[in-house]
Write a protein that holds these residues in place. Structure first.
Motif, PDB file in Angstrom:
ATOM      1  N   ARG A  15       8.170 -59.025  -6.059  1.00 27.43           N
ATOM      2  CA  ARG A  15       9.364 -59.385  -5.620  1.00 27.43           C
ATOM      3  C   ARG A  15      10.015 -58.691  -4.236  1.00 27.43           C
ATOM      4  O   ARG A  15      11.000 -59.086  -3.780  1.00 27.43           O
ATOM      5  N   ASN A  34      15.042 -61.417 -11.586  1.00 29.04           N
ATOM      6  CA  ASN A  34      14.334 -60.714 -10.359  1.00 29.04           C
ATOM      7  C   ASN A  34      13.033 -60.374 -11.136  1.00 29.04           C
ATOM      8  O   ASN A  34      11.981 -60.623 -10.370  1.00 29.04           O
ATOM      9  N   GLU A  64      12.961 -59.684 -19.355  1.00 29.28           N
ATOM     10  CA  GLU A  64      12.621 -59.822 -17.767  1.00 29.28           C
ATOM     11  C   GLU A  64      10.917 -59.547 -17.761  1.00 29.28           C
ATOM     12  O   GLU A  64      10.368 -59.705 -16.958  1.00 29.28           O
ATOM     13  N   ARG A 110      23.346 -50.412 -18.695  1.00 24.04           N
ATOM     14  CA  ARG A 110      21.730 -50.513 -18.871  1.00 24.04           C
ATOM     15  C   ARG A 110      21.024 -49.016 -19.080  1.00 24.04           C
ATOM     16  O   ARG A 110      21.287 -48.150 -18.104  1.00 24.04           O
ATOM     17  N   ARG A 163      23.603 -50.538 -13.488  1.00 23.60           N
ATOM     18  CA  ARG A 163      22.294 -50.009 -13.300  1.00 23.60           C
ATOM     19  C   ARG A 163      22.690 -48.472 -13.209  1.00 23.60           C
ATOM     20  O   ARG A 163      23.486 -48.018 -12.155  1.00 23.60           O
ATOM     21  N   GLY A 177      16.775 -60.838 -16.875  1.00 24.64           N
ATOM     22  CA  GLY A 177      16.544 -60.030 -15.455  1.00 24.64           C
ATOM     23  C   GLY A 177      15.608 -61.049 -14.617  1.00 24.64           C
ATOM     24  O   GLY A 177      14.541 -60.889 -14.874  1.00 24.64           O
TER      25      GLY A 177
HETATM   26  C1  PEP Z   1      16.257 -58.174 -12.984  1.00 24.11           C
HETATM   27  O1  PEP Z   1      15.279 -57.759 -12.861  1.00 24.11           O
HETATM   28  O2  PEP Z   1      16.553 -59.425 -12.771  1.00 24.11           O
HETATM   29  C2  PEP Z   1      17.479 -57.172 -12.942  1.00 24.11           C
HETATM   30  C3  PEP Z   1      18.467 -57.612 -13.016  1.00 24.11           C
HETATM   31  O3  PEP Z   1      17.102 -55.842 -12.743  1.00 24.11           O
HETATM   32  P1  PEP Z   1      16.646 -55.024 -11.612  1.00 24.11           P
HETATM   33  O4  PEP Z   1      17.069 -55.919 -10.420  1.00 24.11           O
HETATM   34  O5  PEP Z   1      17.563 -53.960 -11.722  1.00 24.11           O
HETATM   35  O6  PEP Z   1      15.228 -54.808 -11.899  1.00 24.11           O
END
Ligand code: PEP
Ligand code: MG
Length: 327
Positions: free
Chosen positions: A219, A208, A185, A84, A48, A206
């Motif tokens: 989230r 998350n 994502e 990324r 990141r 991704g």
């Molecule tokens: C995600 O969204 O799962 C991810 C790995 O990116 P971030 O948590 O940095 O948004």
């Protein structure tokens, strides 16, 4: 148990029936390279890059970025490092830069990541050139965050191609075959994974963000955290679809969200065909432990059963029982 974990972590990540699994690390800063090595990760599955931008209110120069990326690429070579591109905005606006990041009512659905980069191409180009230059010092891959469809991917790749010809014309070395992939994502990217695959070298899911967007559950909102369910049937069906489309296109499919670092979910993900799990380095030993204690055949059966079930809570309980029976 802790010492058993660390001992097993010296061993390869292979299931009892001989299937190798790739376990990678998520990092944010170059000084984490040591941690990646200490935890025996196969490389970095998610670097990141926001940290340099968030640690000051100034946009870092191409040279500053190059030095950071080079340190990681060089420090881990020949292992791969997936860098990324910027995922600023959303929950990560740059402080003191209201002109770049105006206040938004819905930052997670706002001016974020690749959307920001495609509008601020000067910033995007500096970063892409810095990553390309670092690729001369190790095994670097590029990954775009928050891709929502093919047009964004094509536009990002066009900017990248431009940066490549710029470096080439100046005789600056870089890996001309650098693999370029997309994070999956955003639900629209998952839904159109077949359209993205031909222009990607890999997918990295991704979870998350994907879970928050599929379920419409913020989230970072504690009030509804109990509704944030990685085992929701919609999530599992989406994951299955991404794996199928990725594999149809001969791409490696990773998961780099938090779900990848939870040993209760790892068998489910691997059983669904995920090729690589990338997580915060300290989670690697417990994930490796369960990988070494299970067969891939059992993990596939678990995933198949989970995909037939209708209760997220019961699916979670099934995954937990799978885990408990093996540790
Ligand atoms: C995600 O969204 O799962 C991810 C790995 O990116 P971030 O948590 O940095 O948004
Ligand atoms: Mg994300």
């Amino acid at each position: 148990f802790e010492s058993r974990l660390l001992k097993a972590n010296q061993e390869p990540a292979v299931t009892l029936d001989g299937v190798p699994v790739t376990l990678m690390a998520n990092i944010e800063k170059p000084d984490e390279v040591k941690l990646v090595r200490d935890y025996n990760a196969a490389g970095v599955g998610l670097y990141r890059t926001e940290y340099l931008f968030l640690s000051s209110s100034r946009v870092p120069s191409e040279q500053e970025q190059f030095l950071a990326y080079k340190a990681v690429a060089e420090g881990l070579a020949p292992n791969p490092v997936v860098i990324r591109t910027l995922d600023l905005g959303g929950d990560k606006p740059m402080a003191g830069n209201p002109e770049l990041f105006p206040k938004e009512d819905n930052p997670f659905m706002g001016f974020r990541a690749i959307r920001f980069c495609l509008e601020h191409q000067d910033i995007f180009r500096d970063q892409l050139r810095a990553i390309l230059m670092a690729s001369a010092y190790g095994k670097v891959k590029i990954m775009y965050p928050m891709i929502s469809g093919h047009e964004e991917l094509a536009r990002a790749n066009a900017v990248l191609a431009d940066c490549m010809s710029d470096l080439k014309s100046r005789g600056v070395p870089f890996d001309e075959n650098i693999p370029v992939g997309a994070m999956i994502e955003v639900p629209s990217a998952a839904e159109t994974a077949d359209l993205l695959a031909p222009d990607c070298a890999f997918f990295s899911i991704g979870t998350n963000d994907l879970i928050q967007y599929i379920l419409a559950i913020d989230r970072v909102n504690d009030r509804i955290a109990h509704l944030y369910e990685p085992t929701h049937c919609a999530v599992l069906r989406t994951l299955r679809r991404i794996v199928a489309e990725g594999h149809r296109g001969k791409l490696e499919v990773s998961v780099c969200g938090e779900m990848a670092g939870d040993p209760v979910y790892a068998p489910l993900l691997l059983g669904m065909g995920i090729d690589c799990l990338s997580m915060a380095p300290p989670w690697i030993p417990s994930v490796k432990y369960i990988v070494r204690a299970m067969t891939m055949a059992d993990a596939r059966a678990l995933a198949e059963e989970a995909l037939q079930m209708n209760s997220p809570r019961e699916i979670y309980a099934k995954c937990e029982a799978f885990y408990r029976a093996r540790v």
